[in-house]
Write a protein that holds these residues in place. Structure first.
Motif, PDB file in Angstrom:
ATOM      1  N   UNK A 175       0.828  -1.201   0.000  1.00  0.00           N
ATOM      2  CA  UNK A 175       0.000   0.000   0.000  1.00  0.00           C
ATOM      3  C   UNK A 175       0.862   1.252   0.000  1.00  0.00           C
ATOM      4  N   UNK A 176       0.558   2.154  -0.922  1.00  0.00           N
ATOM      5  CA  UNK A 176       1.145   3.485  -0.809  1.00  0.00           C
ATOM      6  C   UNK A 176       0.094   4.389  -0.185  1.00  0.00           C
ATOM      7  N   UNK A 177      -1.152   4.172  -0.640  1.00  0.00           N
ATOM      8  CA  UNK A 177      -2.196   5.102  -0.246  1.00  0.00           C
ATOM      9  C   UNK A 177      -3.543   4.476  -0.569  1.00  0.00           C
ATOM     10  N   UNK A 178      -4.354   4.225   0.455  1.00  0.00           N
ATOM     11  CA  UNK A 178      -5.631   3.533   0.193  1.00  0.00           C
ATOM     12  C   UNK A 178      -6.712   4.463  -0.338  1.00  0.00           C
ATOM     13  N   UNK A 179      -6.472   5.766  -0.243  1.00  0.00           N
ATOM     14  CA  UNK A 179      -7.522   6.688  -0.671  1.00  0.00           C
ATOM     15  C   UNK A 179      -7.800   6.517  -2.159  1.00  0.00           C
ATOM     16  N   UNK A 180      -9.073   6.441  -2.478  1.00  0.00           N
ATOM     17  CA  UNK A 180      -9.431   6.302  -3.887  1.00  0.00           C
ATOM     18  C   UNK A 180      -9.573   4.859  -4.313  1.00  0.00           C
ATOM     19  N   UNK A 181      -9.163   3.911  -3.464  1.00  0.00           N
ATOM     20  CA  UNK A 181      -9.280   2.494  -3.831  1.00  0.00           C
ATOM     21  C   UNK A 181     -10.747   2.136  -4.037  1.00  0.00           C
ATOM     22  N   UNK A 182     -11.603   2.709  -3.194  1.00  0.00           N
ATOM     23  CA  UNK A 182     -13.029   2.405  -3.283  1.00  0.00           C
ATOM     24  C   UNK A 182     -13.619   2.904  -4.597  1.00  0.00           C
ATOM     25  N   UNK A 183     -13.195   4.075  -5.027  1.00  0.00           N
ATOM     26  CA  UNK A 183     -13.724   4.628  -6.281  1.00  0.00           C
ATOM     27  C   UNK A 183     -13.215   3.807  -7.473  1.00  0.00           C
ATOM     28  N   UNK A 184     -11.956   3.393  -7.384  1.00  0.00           N
ATOM     29  CA  UNK A 184     -11.399   2.574  -8.462  1.00  0.00           C
ATOM     30  C   UNK A 184     -12.093   1.221  -8.484  1.00  0.00           C
ATOM     31  N   UNK A 185     -12.326   0.679  -7.298  1.00  0.00           N
ATOM     32  CA  UNK A 185     -13.024  -0.602  -7.187  1.00  0.00           C
ATOM     33  C   UNK A 185     -14.385  -0.492  -7.879  1.00  0.00           C
ATOM     34  N   UNK A 186     -15.113   0.557  -7.551  1.00  0.00           N
ATOM     35  CA  UNK A 186     -16.452   0.747  -8.130  1.00  0.00           C
ATOM     36  C   UNK A 186     -16.355   0.863  -9.644  1.00  0.00           C
ATOM     37  N   UNK A 187     -15.371   1.599 -10.120  1.00  0.00           N
ATOM     38  CA  UNK A 187     -15.218   1.766 -11.576  1.00  0.00           C
ATOM     39  C   UNK A 187     -15.006   0.409 -12.243  1.00  0.00           C
ATOM     40  N   UNK A 188     -14.132  -0.395 -11.656  1.00  0.00           N
ATOM     41  CA  UNK A 188     -13.855  -1.717 -12.227  1.00  0.00           C
ATOM     42  C   UNK A 188     -15.101  -2.586 -12.183  1.00  0.00           C
ATOM     43  N   UNK A 189     -15.786  -2.568 -11.047  1.00  0.00           N
ATOM     44  CA  UNK A 189     -16.976  -3.405 -10.908  1.00  0.00           C
ATOM     45  C   UNK A 189     -18.010  -3.022 -11.973  1.00  0.00           C
ATOM     46  N   UNK A 190     -18.215  -1.712 -12.135  1.00  0.00           N
ATOM     47  CA  UNK A 190     -19.234  -1.258 -13.089  1.00  0.00           C
ATOM     48  C   UNK A 190     -18.855  -1.592 -14.527  1.00  0.00           C
ATOM     49  N   UNK A 191     -17.572  -1.633 -14.815  1.00  0.00           N
ATOM     50  CA  UNK A 191     -17.149  -2.002 -16.172  1.00  0.00           C
ATOM     51  C   UNK A 191     -17.756  -3.358 -16.532  1.00  0.00           C
ATOM     52  N   UNK A 192     -17.751  -4.276 -15.580  1.00  0.00           N
ATOM     53  CA  UNK A 192     -18.314  -5.597 -15.843  1.00  0.00           C
ATOM     54  C   UNK A 192     -19.836  -5.623 -15.682  1.00  0.00           C
ATOM     55  N   UNK A 193     -20.309  -5.006 -14.608  1.00  0.00           N
ATOM     56  CA  UNK A 193     -21.731  -5.102 -14.258  1.00  0.00           C
ATOM     57  C   UNK A 193     -22.624  -4.482 -15.325  1.00  0.00           C
ATOM     58  N   UNK A 194     -22.242  -3.321 -15.816  1.00  0.00           N
ATOM     59  CA  UNK A 194     -23.072  -2.641 -16.823  1.00  0.00           C
ATOM     60  C   UNK A 194     -23.090  -3.434 -18.126  1.00  0.00           C
ATOM     61  N   UNK A 195     -22.032  -4.179 -18.366  1.00  0.00           N
ATOM     62  CA  UNK A 195     -22.002  -4.988 -19.597  1.00  0.00           C
ATOM     63  C   UNK A 195     -22.576  -6.388 -19.371  1.00  0.00           C
ATOM     64  N   UNK A 196     -23.130  -6.597 -18.184  1.00  0.00           N
ATOM     65  CA  UNK A 196     -23.797  -7.874 -17.903  1.00  0.00           C
ATOM     66  C   UNK A 196     -22.826  -9.034 -17.743  1.00  0.00           C
ATOM     67  N   UNK A 197     -21.617  -8.776 -17.306  1.00  0.00           N
ATOM     68  CA  UNK A 197     -20.633  -9.863 -17.148  1.00  0.00           C
ATOM     69  C   UNK A 197     -20.828 -10.591 -15.811  1.00  0.00           C
ATOM     70  N   UNK A 198     -20.123 -11.711 -15.656  1.00  0.00           N
ATOM     71  CA  UNK A 198     -20.272 -12.536 -14.446  1.00  0.00           C
ATOM     72  C   UNK A 198     -19.750 -11.809 -13.214  1.00  0.00           C
ATOM     73  N   UNK A 199     -20.214 -12.280 -12.030  1.00  0.00           N
ATOM     74  CA  UNK A 199     -19.682 -11.707 -10.781  1.00  0.00           C
ATOM     75  C   UNK A 199     -18.177 -11.813 -10.744  1.00  0.00           C
ATOM     76  N   UNK A 200     -17.684 -12.944 -11.212  1.00  0.00           N
ATOM     77  CA  UNK A 200     -16.239 -13.154 -11.115  1.00  0.00           C
ATOM     78  C   UNK A 200     -15.491 -12.074 -11.912  1.00  0.00           C
TER      79      UNK A 200
END
Ligand SMILES: Nc1ncnc2c1ncn2[C@@H]1O[C@H](COP(=O)(O)OP(=O)(O)OP(=O)(O)O)[C@@H](O)[C@H]1O
Ligand SMILES: O=C(O)C[C@@H](O)[C@H](O)C(=O)CO
Length: 653
Positions: free
Chosen positions: A272-297
């Motif tokens: 870890x250098x800095x945890x700030x923003x990890x949550x926003x990046x996480x959400x961005x990655x998750x939505x990349x898959x979720x909006x395109x209807x991809x699997x949970x994995x």
């Protein structure tokens, strides 16, 4: 989700982050800050856009420099800003962040009555919300009466238009008035009022994302299973629970009775250098898959990888990966122990996130970073005392800028009549020795700006201001491209060659750290024989040394040589911006032939020529035979001539 031209609308915080540059300092002791786009919602709009989604931001910013910065940053990342409203009364929110150690990240929000909290129902309509596949709102925008009402309206439109609704709980106690205003760092304070408030909206969502602490506040219990069950009672949403460095888990239906029954999607643990923003990046990655209807994995793999990359880097938004970078990381994560130190990943980050400035395809660069030549010319023609030379050349360079401005007006007229000609993109090459005023003048005007660092004529190569180029670059505007000319022969004797190569390697690394683009200009030394192959061989040699310049500046080449260079660039650095051709004081007819040879070679993006444009007129001006206007007119004539040669060689659309 059909007939939607946007993937995602993010409603919420839009801020500027001031991020401590001294790692380990107390915030009290920090003495310089980097300025980045910030605000959780903005970070997500920006992050998803980098990942290839078509995202829009719905917020307000102040009518000032910071508000404009946010809008421009979003636009550079291709985010739709049609609904980034400029508030006439309020200022943009600011955030000051520090990195004390791996667990301590002091944070101060300057958000009292800030612009994004003034977002109102009139700022959008049902059509806009309905144009997106998903609407994301972050928790803070439920914390006041007016933002609650606005957010509820947006949710209602989303429901009516079949737009999926996403909640990032994003609990910041300070923004609910639960801590002293300086304590932005505290992530959890149990509070019944906040829980009740949040519970009133949970049923409105299709996807709810939170850390354990955020689920605790939403579920009104510090026992995770109990809290999850309460959220489930109130909502049918897919629930994503972030588990920090362990990854995350997703619940579609019932909540398991015990935590060890969770199906945890793990990523690769990083330093870890800095945890700030990890949550926003996480959400961005998750939505990349979720909006395109991809699997949970897939969604979780993208999310964990984005989170991991961001925790390993400085900043929130700028650390977010591009699609290409993320895919590379996902393929190789197990071999990449330190993403922050990985050469390939860092290169991909540098070249696939939006580079400053813009996309250059048709560059007509007026190069007047000449120092020695102009100095000699001034002494020869001007009969000046040494002390007056600087003043005279600085004035001359300011007139060059005026000539450029005249030229740009001419091009506008040209563009109106000859619409089938590719629009010209202007550029300049100016030094800070004589041209600081000229440099300041052209900066911030969407021009291509190169700025030299080499000591003129030095061989072995020396840099102006000594070796500490990294500290020099700190004061350079980001849009200035570091230009270095080296008189190089790949068969130079070993010691000379190594000295030059070492210098270039250091310079390239300094640019990677500072974020400036790098242009390497190669000219074979006059005192040594060379054949045509020297350019391809030298370019290849630098790639072998790990130097991947954004730009090459080379003399015009034969057709065979352009073919060889094209192949080299395609295989060694497909993200290279390209080559600009230099002039070497050549006569116009020779330049014309040189330009013609480059026809059809996409790696050649334009020319950067100086003395053929300014040489003769400057002599006249220095000898007082030309007025300022005569100088300007003569330069425009030469420049127009070159632009015409260049345009004629470009295949018509
Ligand atoms: N050390 C780590 N190694 C790898 N991945 C990590 C690490 N820390 C966090 N992550 C990833 O980032 C995700 C989000 O992290 P975290 O739980 O800290 O979010 P957060 O508290 O919402 O972040 P923020 O500070 O942006 O609000 C995690 O679920 C995980 O995927
Ligand atoms: O979301 C915020 O308002 C804080 C951000 O500006 C900052 O980028 C951050 O901490 C993200 O988690």
């Amino acid at each position: 989700m059909t007939n939607k031209n946007l993937d995602l609308i993010c409603l919420g915080r839009a801020a500027v982050d001031f991020y401590s540059e001294q790692i380990g300092s107390r915030l009290e002791d920090v003495n310089s800050f980097a300025k980045y786009l910030g605000g959780s919602s903005c970070n997500i709009a920006f992050g998803t856009s980098r990942l290839g989604l078509k995202s829009a931001m719905l917020t307000r910013v102040g009518d000032e420099h910071m508000g404009r910065f946010i809008k421009e940053e979003l636009e550079r990342a291709n985010v739709d800003t049609s609904h980034v409203i400029t508030d006439p009364e309020r200022l943009t929110g600011l955030v000051v962040l520090g990195i004390k150690d791996k667990d301590t990240f002091p944070l101060i929000f300057y958000r009292q009555d800030c612009a994004d909290m003034a977002i109102a129902k009139e700022d959008f309509d049902k059509n806009f919300i309905g144009s997106a596949k998903a609407l994301l709102i972050t928790g803070t925008h439920f914390s006041t009466k007016s933002t609650y009402a606005t957010s509820k309206q947006a949710l209602e439109y989303a429901k009516q238009t079949n737009t999926k609704r996403v909640l990032d709980i994003d609990y910041r106690p300070v923004l609910w008035g639960l801590t002293n205003p300086g304590d932005g760092e505290t992530r959890f304070i149990s509070n019944n009022k906040v829980s009740t408030h949040l519970q009133s909206i949970l049923s409105d969502f299709d996807l709810i994302v939170g850390t354990e602490e955020e689920i605790h506040i939403a579920g009104a219990s510090t026992d995770t299973i109990t809290a999850l069950n309460r959220v489930r009672e109130l909502s049918n949403a897919t629930i994503v629970l972030k588990l920090g460095s362990q990854g995350c888990t997703v619940f579609e239906n019932d909540i398991p009775q015990r935590a060890d029954e969770f199906i945890v999607h793990t990523g690769v643990l990083v330093d870890v250098m800095n945890v700030l923003g990890a949550g926003d990046a996480f959400m961005s990655g998750f939505l990349r898959g979720w909006i395109r209807g991809e699997s949970h994995k897939n969604c979780c793999d993208y999310a964990n990888a984005c989170g991991a990359l961001v925790v390993s880097r400085h900043g929130c938004a700028p650390a977010a990966p591009s699609s290409e970078e993320l895919d590379h990381y996902l393929k190789n994560a197990h071999q990449i122990e330190r993403p922050d130190l990985d050469t390939e990943l860092n290169h991909l980050h540098r070249v696939t996130t939006e580079r400053l400035p813009y996309d250059w395809q048709n560059l007509c660069i007026f190069a007047f970073d000449h120092r020695k030549q102009l100095h000699d010319m001034a002494l020869e023609e001007g009969d000046l005392e040494e002390g007056k030379v600087v003043e005279r050349i600085s004035h001359l360079k300011s007139l060059f800028v005026q000539a450029l401005e005249s030229q740009m007006k001419t091009d506008v007229k040209l563009g109106k009549t000859a619409i089938n000609i590719t629009p010209i993109q202007h550029g300049v090459l100016i030094d800070d020795t004589y041209g600081q005023d000229a440099l300041n003048d052209v900066t911030g005007r969407h021009l291509w700006i190169g700025r030299p660092v080499e000591v003129p004529g030095s061989r072995p190569l020396e840099l102006e201001g000594g070796r500490s180029i990294g500290s020099r670059l700190k004061s350079w505007p980001k849009e200035h491209i570091v230009k270095c000319l080296v008189f190089y022969h790949n068969q130079d004797e070993k010691q000379l060659r190594h000295a030059q190569e070492r210098q270039i390697i250091e310079l390239y690394h300094a640019c990677c750290v500072s974020g400036h683009e790098f242009l390497l200009e190669l000219i074979p030394p006059k005192d040594k024989d060379y054949d045509d192959a020297i350019y391809t061989n030298s370019v290849t040699r630098f790639y072998d040394l790990g130097v991947r310049p954004d730009w090459w500046k080379l003399p015009p080449q034969s057709i065979a040589n352009w073919q060889a260079l094209t192949k080299t660039l395609e295989t060694r650095d497909p993200h290279c911006r390209g080559v600009v051709m230099l002039g070497l004081d050549a006569p116009m007819t020779e330049l014309k032939q040189g330009f013609t040879n480059s026809t059809g070679f996409n790696i050649v993006k334009g020319f950067a020529v100086g003395r053929s444009i300014f040489g003769a007129p400057s002599r006249e001006w220095l000898a007082n035979r030309y007025t300022d206007q005569q100088l300007i007119d003569a330069i425009v004539t030469n420049y127009t001539q070159l632009i015409t040669f260049w345009q004629e060689r470009i295949p018509r659309l």
